[in-house]
Design a protein around this motif. Sequence first.
Motif, PDB file in Angstrom:
ATOM      1  N   LEU A 198       0.828  -1.197   0.000  1.00 21.41           N
ATOM      2  CA  LEU A 198       0.000   0.000   0.000  1.00 21.41           C
ATOM      3  C   LEU A 198       0.863   1.247   0.000  1.00 21.41           C
ATOM      4  O   LEU A 198       2.043   1.206   0.355  1.00 21.41           O
ATOM      5  N   SER A 199       0.262   2.338  -0.421  1.00 24.29           N
ATOM      6  CA  SER A 199       0.991   3.602  -0.491  1.00 24.29           C
ATOM      7  C   SER A 199       0.046   4.742  -0.171  1.00 24.29           C
ATOM      8  O   SER A 199      -1.107   4.761  -0.597  1.00 24.29           O
ATOM      9  N   GLY A 200       0.550   5.680   0.609  1.00 22.94           N
ATOM     10  CA  GLY A 200      -0.228   6.855   0.986  1.00 22.94           C
ATOM     11  C   GLY A 200       0.712   7.907   1.509  1.00 22.94           C
ATOM     12  O   GLY A 200       1.647   8.297   0.826  1.00 22.94           O
ATOM     13  N   GLY A 201       0.504   8.319   2.763  1.00 29.19           N
ATOM     14  CA  GLY A 201       1.451   9.287   3.287  1.00 29.19           C
ATOM     15  C   GLY A 201       1.011   9.933   4.577  1.00 29.19           C
ATOM     16  O   GLY A 201      -0.148   9.823   5.007  1.00 29.19           O
ATOM     17  N   THR A 202       1.978  10.614   5.179  1.00 28.30           N
ATOM     18  CA  THR A 202       1.744  11.405   6.377  1.00 28.30           C
ATOM     19  C   THR A 202       0.660  12.446   6.128  1.00 28.30           C
ATOM     20  O   THR A 202      -0.118  12.780   7.021  1.00 28.30           O
ATOM     21  N   ASP A 203       0.605  12.934   4.896  1.00 33.42           N
ATOM     22  CA  ASP A 203      -0.308  14.017   4.548  1.00 33.42           C
ATOM     23  C   ASP A 203      -1.765  13.641   4.770  1.00 33.42           C
ATOM     24  O   ASP A 203      -2.602  14.498   5.068  1.00 33.42           O
ATOM     25  N   VAL A 204      -2.110  12.358   4.613  1.00 33.14           N
ATOM     26  CA  VAL A 204      -3.488  11.906   4.818  1.00 33.14           C
ATOM     27  C   VAL A 204      -3.568  10.830   5.901  1.00 33.14           C
ATOM     28  O   VAL A 204      -4.649  10.358   6.234  1.00 33.14           O
ATOM     29  N   CYS A 205      -2.427  10.431   6.440  1.00 37.33           N
ATOM     30  CA  CYS A 205      -2.335   9.440   7.514  1.00 37.33           C
ATOM     31  C   CYS A 205      -3.068   8.147   7.156  1.00 37.33           C
ATOM     32  O   CYS A 205      -3.753   7.548   7.979  1.00 37.33           O
ATOM     33  N   THR A 206      -2.914   7.720   5.910  1.00 39.97           N
ATOM     34  CA  THR A 206      -3.553   6.502   5.429  1.00 39.97           C
ATOM     35  C   THR A 206      -2.937   6.125   4.096  1.00 39.97           C
ATOM     36  O   THR A 206      -1.971   6.738   3.650  1.00 39.97           O
TER      37      THR A 206
END
Length: 634
Positions: free
Chosen positions: A403-411
Amino acid sequence: MTGTVLWTPPADVIETSRMGRFLTWVREERGVDVHDYAGLWEWSVTDLAGFWGAVWDHFAVVAHEQPAKVLGDVAMPGAQWFPGATLNYAENVLRMPGLADDDPVVVAHSQTRAPITLTARELREEVRRVAAGLRGLGVVAGDRVVAYAPNIPETFVLLLATASIGAIFSSCAPEFGTRSVIDRWSQIEPAILVAVDGYRYGDKEIDRRAEVAAIAAALPSLRHTITIPYLYDEGGWPDLSGDGELTFAGLPFDHPLYVLYSSGTTGLPKPIVHGHGGILLEHLKMLALHHDLGPGDRFLWFTTTGWMMWNFLVSAPAVGATIVLFDGNPGHPDLGALWRLAADAGVTYFGTSAPFILACRKAGVQPPPTVIRGVGSTGAPLPPEGFRWIYEVLGDRPQLQSLSGGTDVCTGFVGGTLLLPVVEGVISCRALGARVEAYDPAGRPLTGELGELVVTAPMPSMPVGFWNDPDGRRYFEAYFDVFPGVWRHGDWITIGADGTCVITGRSDATLNRGGVRLGTAEFYSVVEALPEVADSLVVHLDERDDLLLFVVLAPGHVLDDALRDRLRAELRAALSPRHVPDQIHLVRAVPRTLSGKKLEVPVKRILTGTPVELAAAKGALANPESLADFVRSA
């Protein structure tokens, strides 16, 4: 996309998975004509109010005031979610559906002290005690409470206690140096600091009392500093207490819950503010529906408190799962340690990073028999050999989710679901409610071609904003200044006609050779498959059209012409002649952020003449000494 199928959904997946039951519920209770994941995703990103309202109702969110509507303004930035609602993240986490008072909900393992288990009743009591103690120190809604502490129960308790009051939480892992911590917390001016006195990493004791004193001295807003007696015996944490009952402030949907930070490798870290409601709904969706977590599950994700995966992990009691915490060196005494812990603790879902999986593969780790049924990988793209290794050593039962997302959306924006097969090297789907697309430079959507990862509809867990950014300018410039009204995330993605995804690295670290964009992830997959190579980093110097490969060698090997020729031949055969580097250099280490990500952009800046102190903030690096070799190369 085509590829080797490594796992397929069981025949009864609709009846036995939380995603399958949600799909049936949506059809029966909402009258939405959906029968598979593709249809469910399409509905979730076109009827945003219908989907997120369904998540709210399906999980029976505890609210003090119900919302007037699900979605007001839909513009990005500035979408207005659940106006009129009041709720509290901590109240919903501590509901712990499906867990009885005496069921364990926190199982904590550490290299510093003996294991700790908290039951549901004990967790609620600890949160009550600490919240009363914070109120006794004068903490009120809106105050900032910060933790310089590892992945231990005290940090989790502090987060929930802080949130119950409506105060705002922020954490830094204790391996962060003082400069990194001060750069983050001086921006939010905390009132309370809670810190460990030290910790043990493997068999090494690390005293942090001097660092805590330096941090406290640099934050004039602090009213109290409280020590957790973690490595030594004295500290005020046990005395942080009071007689008040456990109560929860009813807060607006967007009331700040915690502040997370960008890596800060090229300037001050961005203080990203997340709200109670957005984080709660997003984590309910991901943890229950995508990861299929619930009562009876034990969920471990190897993370520190300086990475957003910690915030994701500790939301799991909200869906009834028990969390397994680990603090220490995952490679001590060897890389099999976490797998043995997972077996001993009865972990059913094991989360980690792609570099950890690849390191285990390279080291020949053989995990013991476990009850793991799900494996999560993030932090970097997982190449096909990482997928294959999981199934070679764990068998065909677990579902692997890259999976990939980020700190920016915390998911995660993209990940997996039990409704779809696992295909080698491929991310199975775009997450529900995440309208992810690939854009060309002109802002046109692409299918089957490499493009910029963008999100073209709002999500509730997009940041409330950045701290101390009253006009929203920094927030706008971070995500919305390239494609108006569209979130640009900064990754390269290819989205297949079937909705599967491949992420090939950061778009700001693009290798644009001869007009062809090359992702960095595929380079690393080929280069680091060689037994002689321990780590690597690739950079493209645009003006000279030079492709530079830097390698860290495994012990006992040398970078001679024969190895250089072999590296070039492997890249040419596996990828293309465009991937063959012009120069190959030896370095002692690859610079990484504190969360383990490679730093291609700062290295590129150093190599093109930017002074090292301007190219990278050393306090944000796990190994700042690694920059020296690149300065010499420049």
